[in-house]
Design an enzyme around this catalytic site. Structure first.
Site, PDB file in Angstrom:
ATOM      1  N   TYR A  91      60.934  26.073  35.907  1.00  0.00           N
ATOM      2  CA  TYR A  91      61.005  27.536  35.813  1.00  0.00           C
ATOM      3  C   TYR A  91      61.188  28.132  37.200  1.00  0.00           C
ATOM      4  CZ  TYR A  91      59.459  26.392  31.232  1.00  0.00           C
ATOM      5  OH  TYR A  91      59.383  25.835  29.988  1.00  0.00           O
TER       6      TYR A  91
ATOM      7  N   HIS B 144      60.359  32.974  32.547  1.00  0.00           N
ATOM      8  CA  HIS B 144      58.947  32.539  32.600  1.00  0.00           C
ATOM      9  C   HIS B 144      58.105  33.456  33.477  1.00  0.00           C
ATOM     10  CE1 HIS B 144      55.985  29.197  31.963  1.00  0.00           C
ATOM     11  NE2 HIS B 144      56.785  28.910  30.972  1.00  0.00           N
TER      12      HIS B 144
HETATM   13  C1  GCO Z   1      59.137  27.546  26.528  1.00  0.00           C
HETATM   14  C2  GCO Z   1      57.915  27.681  27.318  1.00  0.00           C
HETATM   15  C3  GCO Z   1      56.981  26.522  27.435  1.00  0.00           C
HETATM   16  C4  GCO Z   1      55.665  26.877  28.078  1.00  0.00           C
HETATM   17  C5  GCO Z   1      54.579  25.966  27.607  1.00  0.00           C
HETATM   18  C6  GCO Z   1      53.227  26.329  28.199  1.00  0.00           C
HETATM   19  O1  GCO Z   1      59.374  26.488  26.003  1.00  0.00           O
HETATM   20  O2  GCO Z   1      59.813  28.549  26.430  1.00  0.00           O
HETATM   21  O3  GCO Z   1      57.922  28.645  28.250  1.00  0.00           O
HETATM   22  O4  GCO Z   1      57.554  25.380  27.941  1.00  0.00           O
HETATM   23  O5  GCO Z   1      55.768  26.816  29.463  1.00  0.00           O
HETATM   24  O6  GCO Z   1      54.519  25.985  26.231  1.00  0.00           O
HETATM   25  O7  GCO Z   1      52.271  25.390  27.819  1.00  0.00           O
HETATM   26 MG    MG Z   2      59.216  30.211  27.490  1.00  0.00          MG
END
Ligand code: GCO
Ligand code: MG
Length: 405
Positions: A156, A213
């Protein structure tokens, strides 16, 4: 009358991610249900809420009355709407829908009104350290027949020592607070470069997505949404944190990039105005985080009334049981948009017999009564969860400021 005899949590980590499953037993021999209660960052707290509070509350009650039992669990603690209790409620709620389907001899999507489509279009994750690497991953998915791919560089924007996003695994000079450092400005610029590269190579047909994110200051997220307009994203996810809900109005007035939001939502007021004011295009709550299928069905219906489509959260920290629940709603909701899925590598599918099948860019249900999925408890016990302080949520900007991860 059938009654609930036992409610219990099961912790397991077949893919290295802690999952929380709830099993509801009844006095009808062989009749039970399973649900997902996964809050992977605090799994044992959810297990305790299920075993010590919900189990005694529900013993002896009729599993058929899902709506009443949901509200009973919701208000019984008086204080409500947090991730631990919502997940605990979800585990029971999904299990009750599973039981109802088994009693009716129908898959849950039939209880919800029947199929609006045969299978649910999914998107996969293409990650890499630089645009070429991400493109290769995108093209692999394209060759497999996928129609939609999420593109991320360095997770992210951090989590990986990566030149383009300015992310480093620890403090830059060794003297700052420990954490996972990333540079939001370089990250935002790198996303535009990434999509310039990927779109130029894959053409216009493939749906492309990106997850911010909540890593940017609000105004920088707006700038990014505008800069990505030429690449016609399927959606841009979590450009803002739930705490900055009012900024969505400003974002909407400035950009036509479709917006997805919701995986961090716990409280109904976090999504209500986003939907009724049409400030987002896709609602993507984590179904167990909001208390299960009962509130998610209502949320889907609210979205339909306002032209907002669903894109339920489907990362690795949703169990296959949770993915099955997502899928039953995907199949039945008229306003289904897309389903995120990570895939179900062994031994996940072995621990959860009946795991939905991923094929040709779609997720397919097995059409068994209920959710159509079970847990092999003996096998699940072979994959114990591990508890340790979480590192990736200790995200920091270059000056050391801790930011939403
Ligand atoms: C997504 C997410 C996840 C989260 C995770 C946190 O797939 O869009 O943002 O990858 O980061 O579920 O535990
Ligand atoms: Mg996400």
């Amino acid at each position: 009358m059938t009654t609930i005899t036992n409610v219990r949590s099961i912790l397991t980590a077949p893919a290295g991610i802690a999952l929380v499953i709830v099993k509801v037993d009844t006095d009808d021999p062989g009749l039970f249900g399973v649900g997902c209660a996964t809050f992977t960052q605090r799994p044992t707290l959810v297990a305790q809420a299920v075993d010590e509070y919900l189990a005694p509350l529900l013993a002896g009650r009729d599993p058929a009355n899902i709506e009443d039992l949901w509200h009973l669990m919701y208000v019984n603690s008086y204080w409500r709407n947090g991730p631990v209790l919502n997940n605990a409620i979800s585990g029971v709620d999904m299990a009750l829908w599973d039981i109802k389907g088994k009693v009716a001899g129908m898959p849950v999507y039939d209880l919800f009104g029947g199929k609006a489509r045969e299978a649910a279009m999914v998107y996969r994750h293409a990650d890499g350290g630089e645009p070429g690497e991400v493109l290769e991953a995108v093209q692999r998915y394209q060759e497999e027949g996928h129609l939609a791919v999420r593109c991320q560089m360095g997770g992210y924007g951090a989590g990986k020592a990566d030149e383009s996003t300015g992310a480093t695994a620890s403090s830059p000079d060794g003297g700052a607070f420990p954490g996972v450092y990333y540079d939001p400005d370089r990250y935002a610029r790198s996303v535009v470069e990434l999509f310039d590269h990927v779109r130029a190579h894959v053409g216009d047909e493939l749906f492309l997505l990106h997850d911010v994110h909540e890593r940017l200051a609000p105004i920088d997220a707006i700038r990014l949404a505008r800069a990505l307009e030429p690449h016609r994203l399927f959606f841009l996810e979590d450009p803002l944190p739930p705490e900055q809900i009012e900024w969505f109005r400003k974002l909407r007035s400035q950009s036509v990039t479709p917006i997805a939001m919701g995986e961090l939502h716990n409280h109904p007021l976090e999504w209500r105005s986003l939907i009724t004011e049409q400030l987002i295009d896709f609602i993507r709550t984590h179904i167990s985080q909001i208390g299960g299928l009962t509130p998610a069905r209502k949320l889907a219906a609210l979205g339909e009334a306002f032209g907002v489509r669903t894109a339920w959260h489907g990362p690795g920290d949703v169990s296959p049981v949770g993915h099955a629940a997502n899928l039953h709603l995907d199949l039945a909701a008229h306003n289904f948009g897309i389903q995120e899925v990570i895939g179900f590598p062994e031994p996940l599918a072995e621990v959860f017999p009946g795991t939905p099948e991923l094929r040709d860019g779609y997720l397919w249900a097995n059409d068994q009564p209920g959710l159509g999925i079970d847990i092999d408890e003996e096998l699940a016990a072979k994959y114990p969860i591990q508890l340790a302080p979480i590192q990736w949520t200790q995200a920091r900007w270059p000056d050391g400021t801790l930011w939403t991860p």
